[in-house]
Design a protein around this motif. Structure first.
Motif, PDB file in Angstrom:
ATOM      1  N   UNK A 282     -77.217-121.084   7.445  1.00  0.00           N
ATOM      2  CA  UNK A 282     -77.420-122.519   7.822  1.00  0.00           C
ATOM      3  C   UNK A 282     -77.092-123.694   8.154  1.00  0.00           C
ATOM      4  N   UNK A 283     -75.803-123.534   8.467  1.00  0.00           N
ATOM      5  CA  UNK A 283     -75.206-124.061   9.373  1.00  0.00           C
ATOM      6  C   UNK A 283     -75.003-123.850  11.012  1.00  0.00           C
ATOM      7  N   UNK A 284     -74.548-124.813  11.783  1.00  0.00           N
ATOM      8  CA  UNK A 284     -74.650-124.352  13.917  1.00  0.00           C
ATOM      9  C   UNK A 284     -72.558-122.913  14.025  1.00  0.00           C
ATOM     10  N   UNK A 285     -72.900-122.518  14.820  1.00  0.00           N
ATOM     11  CA  UNK A 285     -71.325-121.719  15.178  1.00  0.00           C
ATOM     12  C   UNK A 285     -71.171-122.769  15.934  1.00  0.00           C
ATOM     13  N   UNK A 286     -72.057-123.572  16.790  1.00  0.00           N
ATOM     14  CA  UNK A 286     -71.484-124.240  17.772  1.00  0.00           C
ATOM     15  C   UNK A 286     -72.220-125.544  18.031  1.00  0.00           C
ATOM     16  N   UNK A 287     -71.483-126.378  18.513  1.00  0.00           N
ATOM     17  CA  UNK A 287     -72.726-127.960  18.587  1.00  0.00           C
ATOM     18  C   UNK A 287     -71.807-128.878  20.252  1.00  0.00           C
ATOM     19  N   UNK A 288     -72.284-128.925  20.138  1.00  0.00           N
ATOM     20  CA  UNK A 288     -72.130-130.170  21.521  1.00  0.00           C
ATOM     21  C   UNK A 288     -73.230-130.492  22.002  1.00  0.00           C
ATOM     22  N   UNK A 289     -72.732-131.317  23.257  1.00  0.00           N
ATOM     23  CA  UNK A 289     -73.926-132.653  23.711  1.00  0.00           C
ATOM     24  C   UNK A 289     -74.003-132.339  25.531  1.00  0.00           C
ATOM     25  N   UNK A 290     -74.822-132.909  25.800  1.00  0.00           N
ATOM     26  CA  UNK A 290     -74.351-133.050  27.535  1.00  0.00           C
ATOM     27  C   UNK A 290     -75.679-134.448  27.726  1.00  0.00           C
ATOM     28  N   UNK A 291     -75.393-134.644  28.567  1.00  0.00           N
ATOM     29  CA  UNK A 291     -76.325-136.230  29.574  1.00  0.00           C
ATOM     30  C   UNK A 291     -76.570-135.460  30.405  1.00  0.00           C
TER      31      UNK A 291
ATOM     32  N   UNK B  98     -68.025-120.254  28.236  1.00  0.00           N
ATOM     33  CA  UNK B  98     -69.092-120.555  29.469  1.00  0.00           C
ATOM     34  C   UNK B  98     -70.429-120.402  29.151  1.00  0.00           C
ATOM     35  N   UNK B  99     -71.070-118.970  28.305  1.00  0.00           N
ATOM     36  CA  UNK B  99     -72.520-118.736  27.758  1.00  0.00           C
ATOM     37  C   UNK B  99     -72.867-119.948  27.080  1.00  0.00           C
ATOM     38  N   UNK B 100     -72.013-120.873  26.446  1.00  0.00           N
ATOM     39  CA  UNK B 100     -72.908-121.976  25.097  1.00  0.00           C
ATOM     40  C   UNK B 100     -72.917-123.182  25.890  1.00  0.00           C
ATOM     41  N   UNK B 101     -72.923-123.238  27.261  1.00  0.00           N
ATOM     42  CA  UNK B 101     -73.201-124.853  28.307  1.00  0.00           C
ATOM     43  C   UNK B 101     -74.216-123.974  28.493  1.00  0.00           C
TER      44      UNK B 101
ATOM     45  N   UNK C  24     -70.115-131.623  26.388  1.00  0.00           N
ATOM     46  CA  UNK C  24     -69.533-131.094  25.410  1.00  0.00           C
ATOM     47  C   UNK C  24     -69.297-130.061  24.646  1.00  0.00           C
ATOM     48  N   UNK C  25     -68.933-128.819  23.735  1.00  0.00           N
ATOM     49  CA  UNK C  25     -68.811-128.235  22.848  1.00  0.00           C
ATOM     50  C   UNK C  25     -67.218-127.817  22.051  1.00  0.00           C
ATOM     51  N   UNK C  26     -67.887-127.728  20.389  1.00  0.00           N
ATOM     52  CA  UNK C  26     -67.274-127.694  19.714  1.00  0.00           C
ATOM     53  C   UNK C  26     -67.653-126.102  18.702  1.00  0.00           C
ATOM     54  N   UNK C  27     -66.546-125.318  18.699  1.00  0.00           N
ATOM     55  CA  UNK C  27     -66.533-124.000  17.938  1.00  0.00           C
ATOM     56  C   UNK C  27     -66.798-124.191  16.647  1.00  0.00           C
ATOM     57  N   UNK C  28     -67.613-122.878  15.573  1.00  0.00           N
ATOM     58  CA  UNK C  28     -66.868-123.074  14.856  1.00  0.00           C
ATOM     59  C   UNK C  28     -66.654-121.443  14.065  1.00  0.00           C
TER      60      UNK C  28
END
Length: 151
Positions: A115-124, A41-44, A76-80
């Motif tokens: 160099x690359x994201x640990x998580x990525x997402x979007x919001x509108x 939830x912190x990512x949002x 939405x969020x994807x975690x890596x």
């Protein structure tokens, strides 16, 4: 015979070059969950903090007295990879789509310097009149210009 659509490819972490602006974010002790990493939830919250902080700094959003405000209608969020306090974090920002009253932001959360994201997402965001809460007929000029700079 199957009529199911083929599965979409699994989302992958994106490089820094995908994003147009970066904002530092400090992790806090309370961000960690029982498993020892930052709770989902912190990512949002970071998405909101990064986008709105950027817009405020650019003079494109007045959260206290502006006639127009942004309401989140999709996220939405994807975690890596895991992140944890006291790790330094950066949020990469870009705008994927600008509509008449809406904007789709893409946000990458990076361990500082990674160099690359640990998580990525979007919001509108749908931008609405503060008083009526109805979508605006056009984004304010300063907001639109700031959003264009993130494309």
């Amino acid at each position: 015979m199957s009529t199911a659509a083929p599965a979409s490819p699994r989302p992958q972490p994106l490089p820094r070059a995908h994003y147009r602006a970066f904002r530092p974010i400090g992790t806090r002790w309370l961000d960690n969950d029982i498993y020892g990493h930052v709770n989902n939830v912190v990512y949002y919250s970071w998405f909101d903090t990064a986008v709105n902080g950027y817009l405020i700094e650019q003079g494109a959003l007045d959260i206290h007295a502006g006639a127009v405000i942004g309401l989140v209608v999709e996220t939405q969020c994807h975690y890596f990879a895991s992140l944890a306090f006291p790790q330094a974090v950066e949020a990469g920002l870009r705008v994927a789509h600008i509509g008449r009253s809406s904007v789709r932001y893409e946000v990458g959360i990076f361990a500082a310097g990674a160099p690359t994201c640990a998580a990525r997402g979007h919001f509108v965001h749908v931008y609405v009149d503060r008083a009526t809460r109805r979508p605006v007929t056009a984004l304010p000029v300063t907001l639109h210009q700031t959003l264009e700079s993130l494309r």
